[in-house]
Scaffold this motif. Structure first.
Motif, PDB file in Angstrom:
ATOM      1  N   VAL A  17      -0.545  68.014  21.892  1.00 36.12           N
ATOM      2  CA  VAL A  17      -0.296  67.888  23.013  1.00 36.12           C
ATOM      3  C   VAL A  17       0.307  68.508  23.638  1.00 36.12           C
ATOM      4  O   VAL A  17       1.591  68.302  23.143  1.00 36.12           O
ATOM      5  CB  VAL A  17      -0.009  66.023  23.482  1.00 36.12           C
ATOM      6  CG1 VAL A  17       0.104  66.363  25.111  1.00 36.12           C
ATOM      7  CG2 VAL A  17      -1.181  65.132  22.998  1.00 36.12           C
ATOM      8  N   SER A  18      -0.023  69.422  25.108  1.00 41.70           N
ATOM      9  CA  SER A  18       1.272  70.086  25.278  1.00 41.70           C
ATOM     10  C   SER A  18       1.909  69.303  26.172  1.00 41.70           C
ATOM     11  O   SER A  18       1.017  68.978  26.762  1.00 41.70           O
ATOM     12  CB  SER A  18       0.413  71.212  25.917  1.00 41.70           C
ATOM     13  OG  SER A  18      -0.103  72.529  25.190  1.00 41.70           O
ATOM     14  N   PHE A  19       3.244  70.099  26.275  1.00 43.15           N
ATOM     15  CA  PHE A  19       4.042  68.935  27.344  1.00 43.15           C
ATOM     16  C   PHE A  19       3.960  67.268  27.393  1.00 43.15           C
ATOM     17  O   PHE A  19       3.457  66.869  28.771  1.00 43.15           O
ATOM     18  CB  PHE A  19       3.191  69.264  28.857  1.00 43.15           C
ATOM     19  CG  PHE A  19       3.996  70.666  28.920  1.00 43.15           C
ATOM     20  CD1 PHE A  19       5.032  71.592  29.051  1.00 43.15           C
ATOM     21  CD2 PHE A  19       3.099  71.973  29.421  1.00 43.15           C
ATOM     22  CE1 PHE A  19       5.011  72.939  29.807  1.00 43.15           C
ATOM     23  CE2 PHE A  19       2.445  73.194  29.091  1.00 43.15           C
ATOM     24  CZ  PHE A  19       4.055  73.666  28.704  1.00 43.15           C
ATOM     25  N   PRO A  20       3.866  66.582  25.781  1.00 44.38           N
ATOM     26  CA  PRO A  20       4.198  65.827  25.917  1.00 44.38           C
ATOM     27  C   PRO A  20       4.862  64.490  27.032  1.00 44.38           C
ATOM     28  O   PRO A  20       4.422  63.961  27.530  1.00 44.38           O
ATOM     29  CB  PRO A  20       3.818  64.890  24.718  1.00 44.38           C
ATOM     30  CG  PRO A  20       4.796  66.144  24.082  1.00 44.38           C
ATOM     31  CD  PRO A  20       4.334  67.511  24.994  1.00 44.38           C
ATOM     32  N   THR A  21       5.716  65.058  27.307  1.00 42.33           N
ATOM     33  CA  THR A  21       7.461  64.105  27.983  1.00 42.33           C
ATOM     34  C   THR A  21       6.735  63.986  29.945  1.00 42.33           C
ATOM     35  O   THR A  21       6.471  63.335  30.083  1.00 42.33           O
ATOM     36  CB  THR A  21       8.089  64.714  27.893  1.00 42.33           C
ATOM     37  OG1 THR A  21       8.776  64.583  26.720  1.00 42.33           O
ATOM     38  CG2 THR A  21       8.982  63.897  29.334  1.00 42.33           C
ATOM     39  N   LEU A  22       6.391  65.255  30.110  1.00 40.92           N
ATOM     40  CA  LEU A  22       5.790  65.146  31.137  1.00 40.92           C
ATOM     41  C   LEU A  22       4.392  64.819  31.687  1.00 40.92           C
ATOM     42  O   LEU A  22       4.185  63.594  32.550  1.00 40.92           O
ATOM     43  CB  LEU A  22       5.488  66.893  31.721  1.00 40.92           C
ATOM     44  CG  LEU A  22       4.798  67.199  33.343  1.00 40.92           C
ATOM     45  CD1 LEU A  22       5.732  66.189  34.320  1.00 40.92           C
ATOM     46  CD2 LEU A  22       4.924  68.963  34.379  1.00 40.92           C
ATOM     47  N   ARG A  23       3.558  65.066  30.542  1.00 41.32           N
ATOM     48  CA  ARG A  23       2.541  64.158  30.988  1.00 41.32           C
ATOM     49  C   ARG A  23       2.051  62.684  30.876  1.00 41.32           C
ATOM     50  O   ARG A  23       1.648  61.999  31.412  1.00 41.32           O
ATOM     51  CB  ARG A  23       1.093  64.749  29.669  1.00 41.32           C
ATOM     52  CG  ARG A  23       0.960  66.145  29.691  1.00 41.32           C
ATOM     53  CD  ARG A  23      -0.824  66.517  29.083  1.00 41.32           C
ATOM     54  NE  ARG A  23      -0.830  67.768  28.717  1.00 41.32           N
ATOM     55  CZ  ARG A  23      -1.931  67.960  27.981  1.00 41.32           C
ATOM     56  NH1 ARG A  23      -2.709  67.380  27.767  1.00 41.32           N
ATOM     57  NH2 ARG A  23      -1.727  69.179  28.336  1.00 41.32           N
ATOM     58  N   PHE A  24       3.381  61.929  30.257  1.00 44.98           N
ATOM     59  CA  PHE A  24       3.685  60.870  29.309  1.00 44.98           C
ATOM     60  C   PHE A  24       3.802  60.138  30.761  1.00 44.98           C
ATOM     61  O   PHE A  24       3.382  59.399  31.723  1.00 44.98           O
ATOM     62  CB  PHE A  24       4.318  60.908  28.629  1.00 44.98           C
ATOM     63  CG  PHE A  24       4.683  59.301  28.325  1.00 44.98           C
ATOM     64  CD1 PHE A  24       3.918  58.036  27.517  1.00 44.98           C
ATOM     65  CD2 PHE A  24       5.584  58.627  28.359  1.00 44.98           C
ATOM     66  CE1 PHE A  24       4.018  56.408  27.299  1.00 44.98           C
ATOM     67  CE2 PHE A  24       6.179  56.917  27.917  1.00 44.98           C
ATOM     68  CZ  PHE A  24       5.006  56.591  27.254  1.00 44.98           C
ATOM     69  N   ASP A  62      -2.389  59.015  23.794  1.00 47.85           N
ATOM     70  CA  ASP A  62      -3.199  60.070  24.152  1.00 47.85           C
ATOM     71  C   ASP A  62      -1.507  60.939  23.738  1.00 47.85           C
ATOM     72  O   ASP A  62      -2.145  62.347  23.269  1.00 47.85           O
ATOM     73  CB  ASP A  62      -3.499  60.260  25.582  1.00 47.85           C
ATOM     74  CG  ASP A  62      -4.617  58.970  25.863  1.00 47.85           C
ATOM     75  OD1 ASP A  62      -5.899  59.164  24.499  1.00 47.85           O
ATOM     76  OD2 ASP A  62      -4.653  58.832  26.917  1.00 47.85           O
ATOM     77  N   MET A  63      -0.551  60.800  24.000  1.00 46.62           N
ATOM     78  CA  MET A  63       0.483  61.781  23.806  1.00 46.62           C
ATOM     79  C   MET A  63       0.830  62.674  21.969  1.00 46.62           C
ATOM     80  O   MET A  63       1.398  63.183  22.180  1.00 46.62           O
ATOM     81  CB  MET A  63       1.576  61.695  23.855  1.00 46.62           C
ATOM     82  CG  MET A  63       1.675  61.004  25.929  1.00 46.62           C
ATOM     83  SD  MET A  63       0.965  62.307  26.995  1.00 46.62           S
ATOM     84  CE  MET A  63      -0.458  61.846  27.061  1.00 46.62           C
ATOM     85  N   GLY A  64       0.185  62.302  21.318  1.00 47.83           N
ATOM     86  CA  GLY A  64      -0.120  62.875  19.964  1.00 47.83           C
ATOM     87  C   GLY A  64       0.369  61.670  18.956  1.00 47.83           C
ATOM     88  O   GLY A  64       0.875  61.861  17.857  1.00 47.83           O
ATOM     89  N   ILE A  65       1.030  60.069  19.577  1.00 49.60           N
ATOM     90  CA  ILE A  65       2.330  59.242  18.948  1.00 49.60           C
ATOM     91  C   ILE A  65       1.462  59.152  18.135  1.00 49.60           C
ATOM     92  O   ILE A  65       0.302  57.829  18.304  1.00 49.60           O
ATOM     93  CB  ILE A  65       2.907  58.315  19.635  1.00 49.60           C
ATOM     94  CG1 ILE A  65       3.803  59.611  20.435  1.00 49.60           C
ATOM     95  CG2 ILE A  65       3.490  57.840  18.960  1.00 49.60           C
ATOM     96  CD1 ILE A  65       4.607  58.521  21.397  1.00 49.60           C
ATOM     97  N   HIS A  66       0.972  58.749  16.162  1.00 52.90           N
ATOM     98  CA  HIS A  66       0.083  57.697  15.645  1.00 52.90           C
ATOM     99  C   HIS A  66       1.690  56.319  15.751  1.00 52.90           C
ATOM    100  O   HIS A  66       2.410  55.970  15.906  1.00 52.90           O
ATOM    101  CB  HIS A  66       0.858  58.435  14.150  1.00 52.90           C
ATOM    102  CG  HIS A  66       0.447  57.225  13.575  1.00 52.90           C
ATOM    103  ND1 HIS A  66      -1.561  57.225  13.153  1.00 52.90           N
ATOM    104  CD2 HIS A  66       0.849  55.919  12.488  1.00 52.90           C
ATOM    105  CE1 HIS A  66      -1.322  56.847  12.262  1.00 52.90           C
ATOM    106  NE2 HIS A  66      -0.641  55.773  11.732  1.00 52.90           N
TER     107      HIS A  66
END
Length: 256
Positions: A17-24, A62-66
């Motif tokens: 996921v691009s820019f996971p911090t901003l999106r989260f 959704d941020m790619g975290i398992h």
């Protein structure tokens, strides 16, 4: 046991996921905003708390975290309990309710400061936590013992982070004996929870707002309920469960 996180759960996280911090945080703000409005209206019940907590869990995926959850079968007993956990990040405060609340009504021991936060404060307040000021340890202990016994007697369980504050690791000396003392006084079991939640890391300016790290899995593991007869031996057993779980995850996954 029929809810999205009722079994040993392995998430199907996204690969990248691009820019996971901003999106989260942009999406988390929406969850908080909606929840805060409901809480201020006096309509924030256990069902809504579970739903919002689950939204946080799905957002992590959704941020790619398992996300891995183990040991939920250990919660199949009757009656309230004290949950004792280590404390790494804000994540566990937001995510644990969707696992536990569908199985037993639960609240937290929290910092009083959290109740002043916009949106989150009204949500936590609606769940009637035990709020500690931390300026006077003796007063805080009395508050936990008095209010804790009342809450447990009503049938509601309590989550206690016995490291006191968030820690990046797990050392046996970090843990106080508050959970086992409360459980012994109230004659209820303790269920240990081992956590590794540094995928949501601490921020340098604002502690609760740090980088989101999809490469680090989130782990939650529930141990078997433990009857508290003495306190010291059981406390050691609980801390050993948390530390051994955490150390194994660090060895397999790495850390921040």
């Amino acid at each position: 046991m029929e809810h999205p996180f009722a079994r040993n759960y392995e998430s199907q996280a996204l690969k990248s996921v691009s820019f996971p911090t901003l999106r989260f945080y942009s999406r988390l703000a929406g969850i908080f905003w909606d929840a805060g409005k409901v809480a201020k209206a006096g309509k924030y019940d256990g069902k809504r708390w579970t739903e919002d907590s689950e939204r946080v869990g799905r957002l992590l995926e959704d941020m790619g975290i398992h996300v891995s959850i183990e040991g939920v079968e250990n919660l199949g007993f009757e009656g309230p309990c004290v949950f004792e956990a280590n404390h790494m990040s804000t994540l566990e405060t937001l995510f644990l309710p969707c696992i536990i609340q569908p199985l037993r009504d639960v609240t937290f021991v929290v910092k009083r400061q959290l109740l002043s936060y916009p949106c989150l404060g009204p949500v936590l307040a609606a769940r009637e936590p035990i709020a500690l000021g931390r300026a006077n340890p003796r007063e805080d202990l009395k508050l936990v013992m008095d209010d804790g016994q009342r809450i447990l007697a009503s049938g509601r369980s309590i989550i206690v982070f016995t490291q006191g504050t968030r820690r990046s690791g797990v050392e046996t000396s970090d843990f106080n004996s508050l959970a086992v003392k409360l459980a012994r006084k109230a004659n209820v079991p303790v269920v240990p929870i081992a956590l590794k939640t540094d995928a949501w890391s601490e921020g340098s300016l604002i502690k609760d707002i740090g980088p989101i790290k999809p490469s680090l899995p989130v782990h939650v593991r529930f141990g078997a309920p433990l009857e508290i007869k003495g306190a010291r031996e059981e406390h050691g057993t609980i801390v050993d469960f948390i530390k051994s779980s955490f150390d194994a995850w660090v060895a397999s996954d790495g850390k921040a």
